[in-house]
Design a protein around this motif. Sequence first.
Motif, PDB file in Angstrom:
ATOM      1  N   GLY A  59       0.835  -1.146  -0.092  1.00 11.95           N
ATOM      2  CA  GLY A  59      -0.195  -0.206   0.037  1.00 11.95           C
ATOM      3  C   GLY A  59       1.022   1.442   0.029  1.00 11.95           C
ATOM      4  O   GLY A  59       1.983   1.421  -0.759  1.00 11.95           O
ATOM      5  N   LYS A  60       0.548   2.150   0.918  1.00 10.89           N
ATOM      6  CA  LYS A  60       1.143   3.366   0.938  1.00 10.89           C
ATOM      7  C   LYS A  60       2.126   3.562   1.989  1.00 10.89           C
ATOM      8  O   LYS A  60       1.724   3.122   3.043  1.00 10.89           O
ATOM      9  CB  LYS A  60       0.269   4.895   1.063  1.00 10.89           C
ATOM     10  CG  LYS A  60       0.856   6.010   0.564  1.00 10.89           C
ATOM     11  CD  LYS A  60       0.017   7.096   0.704  1.00 10.89           C
ATOM     12  CE  LYS A  60       0.412   8.351   0.168  1.00 10.89           C
ATOM     13  NZ  LYS A  60      -0.555   9.370  -0.007  1.00 10.89           N
ATOM     14  N   THR A  61       3.453   3.772   1.762  1.00 14.33           N
ATOM     15  CA  THR A  61       4.507   3.943   2.705  1.00 14.33           C
ATOM     16  C   THR A  61       5.144   5.258   2.599  1.00 14.33           C
ATOM     17  O   THR A  61       4.855   6.109   1.698  1.00 14.33           O
ATOM     18  CB  THR A  61       5.404   2.705   2.679  1.00 14.33           C
ATOM     19  OG1 THR A  61       6.321   3.179   1.491  1.00 14.33           O
ATOM     20  CG2 THR A  61       4.817   1.377   2.312  1.00 14.33           C
ATOM     21  N   PHE A  64       7.241   4.987  -0.676  1.00 16.33           N
ATOM     22  CA  PHE A  64       6.681   4.626  -1.981  1.00 16.33           C
ATOM     23  C   PHE A  64       5.184   4.427  -1.916  1.00 16.33           C
ATOM     24  O   PHE A  64       4.594   4.168  -0.562  1.00 16.33           O
ATOM     25  CB  PHE A  64       7.226   3.481  -2.709  1.00 16.33           C
ATOM     26  CG  PHE A  64       7.311   2.420  -1.914  1.00 16.33           C
ATOM     27  CD1 PHE A  64       6.167   1.354  -1.976  1.00 16.33           C
ATOM     28  CD2 PHE A  64       8.330   1.857  -1.207  1.00 16.33           C
ATOM     29  CE1 PHE A  64       6.188   0.231  -1.279  1.00 16.33           C
ATOM     30  CE2 PHE A  64       8.419   0.498  -0.143  1.00 16.33           C
ATOM     31  CZ  PHE A  64       7.197  -0.006  -0.571  1.00 16.33           C
ATOM     32  N   ASP A  65       4.420   4.516  -2.943  1.00 15.00           N
ATOM     33  CA  ASP A  65       3.009   4.237  -2.659  1.00 15.00           C
ATOM     34  C   ASP A  65       2.679   3.236  -3.884  1.00 15.00           C
ATOM     35  O   ASP A  65       2.772   3.502  -5.141  1.00 15.00           O
ATOM     36  CB  ASP A  65       2.297   5.703  -3.325  1.00 15.00           C
ATOM     37  CG  ASP A  65       0.834   5.517  -3.223  1.00 15.00           C
ATOM     38  OD1 ASP A  65       0.330   4.462  -2.993  1.00 15.00           O
ATOM     39  OD2 ASP A  65       0.047   6.436  -3.355  1.00 15.00           O
ATOM     40  N   ASN A  66       2.235   2.011  -3.255  1.00 13.75           N
ATOM     41  CA  ASN A  66       1.688   1.023  -4.202  1.00 13.75           C
ATOM     42  C   ASN A  66       0.366   0.570  -3.979  1.00 13.75           C
ATOM     43  O   ASN A  66      -0.076  -0.449  -4.301  1.00 13.75           O
ATOM     44  CB  ASN A  66       2.412  -0.309  -3.726  1.00 13.75           C
ATOM     45  CG  ASN A  66       3.740  -0.423  -4.465  1.00 13.75           C
ATOM     46  OD1 ASN A  66       4.145   0.491  -5.136  1.00 13.75           O
ATOM     47  ND2 ASN A  66       4.806  -1.288  -3.852  1.00 13.75           N
ATOM     48  N   ALA A 101       4.815  -2.078   4.429  1.00  9.27           N
ATOM     49  CA  ALA A 101       6.111  -2.488   4.420  1.00  9.27           C
ATOM     50  C   ALA A 101       6.709  -2.706   5.683  1.00  9.27           C
ATOM     51  O   ALA A 101       7.772  -2.719   5.939  1.00  9.27           O
ATOM     52  CB  ALA A 101       7.022  -1.551   3.531  1.00  9.27           C
ATOM     53  N   ASP A 102       5.759  -2.983   6.701  1.00 14.01           N
ATOM     54  CA  ASP A 102       6.068  -3.119   8.081  1.00 14.01           C
ATOM     55  C   ASP A 102       5.965  -4.522   8.464  1.00 14.01           C
ATOM     56  O   ASP A 102       4.619  -5.212   8.433  1.00 14.01           O
ATOM     57  CB  ASP A 102       5.019  -2.257   8.945  1.00 14.01           C
ATOM     58  CG  ASP A 102       5.249  -2.222  10.269  1.00 14.01           C
ATOM     59  OD1 ASP A 102       6.017  -3.202  10.730  1.00 14.01           O
ATOM     60  OD2 ASP A 102       5.266  -1.298  11.234  1.00 14.01           O
TER      61      ASP A 102
END
Length: 413
Positions: A59-61, A64-66, A101-102
């Motif tokens: 998702g959004k980090t 970066f934004d996925n 990303a956690d």
Amino acid sequence: MAAVAALALTATACGGDSDSGTDGGAGGTTGTPGAALSLLGPSNPASGEPVKVGFISDGKTPAFDNTIQIDVANAMTKFLNEHEAGIGGRPIELVVCETAADPGKAGDCAPQFIQADVAIVVAGESTAMDAVWRPMHDAGIPIFLYATTEQSVVLDRDSTFAMGDPTVGLGTMPINVAKDNNVPKVTVVGVDVPVVTGFYDALGQQVFSEAGLELKVVAIPPGQADMTPQMAQIAGDGPTEVHIIGNDSFCIAAFNGLEAAGFDGPISVVNQCVSEASRTALGDILEGVYVLAPFAIGDEKNPDLLQYRAIVETYGKNDIDLSKSMGDTIYVTMMALHRALDGFTGEVTPAALIEKIRTAPALPFPAAPGLTFQCNGAANPLVPAVCNSGALLTTLDAQGNPTLPYKPFGHDG
């Protein structure tokens, strides 16, 4: 830098996530609504009790934004439910979990999926895959993903299926380029992080010697701006193919060093090397450089990529950017899963889905002409979870864009 290197090994689309609509991803539009509808195929709606399918995205980090992955997954679910009869004739109900990303948040996804009673989990690329994979594996719930560099995941023989081979960008590609150019050695210029150097430390000499090639690894510390000394040594050390692994700033420094040293041998790069920044900085130095792609990026006639555009037009949000390759990978992953489950009948359980995927024959790899995938553990014995051991190879033109047609390589199917 480690995260960049990890993504580089998963063969994401050439050129990265450009905003221009020409550098990566499916790009463009299909034109008229009628054209879009014809690409979707006939109506074949699913019915009955939904099959719950987990979906993982970073998702959004802050880095970066996925979130495009989630938008495309939702669009693909609608398409599969209306035109491909879902899974076994039953509609797919997507259960989304964002990891940011956690690893801690990724670990929380597993109990959510188990509580929701998902039959399978789908993912693109995630930097925290191991944290969610372990409890899902222990629960016997299969994971079907685009690619990962997590060793425990790609070594799984039980319930994990990955479309991308993490060793392709490290070994298979430079081996093919060296052989095509009749040079006896490959020199890897890579950022000095374990996700890059670990493969060469563990398997590099074996893999390259079996291919009849000498291997030399030049590990560069992250952030080193001037690589002239190392590149001069490479240029003076006899014929070799140079394979560069790093992001665009890393590659710019490597190319500048090779240019200053007068190196004139073949060069190959991973996809994250090619961006607007590297095109601007290097200009026509990139002409003739080899680059791999997981599917036919930029091929305006590829029927699968045309279908992907039509799906986004019909079922996606208006802000889905077709130039962003992270969306294409979700299309490829979910279409591959659909192909592997084609003809599935009976009760939809994790065990039944695993058996169907594992026993499916070799099938066309979505959007990659000449490549097939088969999830029986035999595509690459080094990484039994991987369903395909190849990719597409091309060279860059004077503007740093991929040339057509692509050449499939590294795949026995």
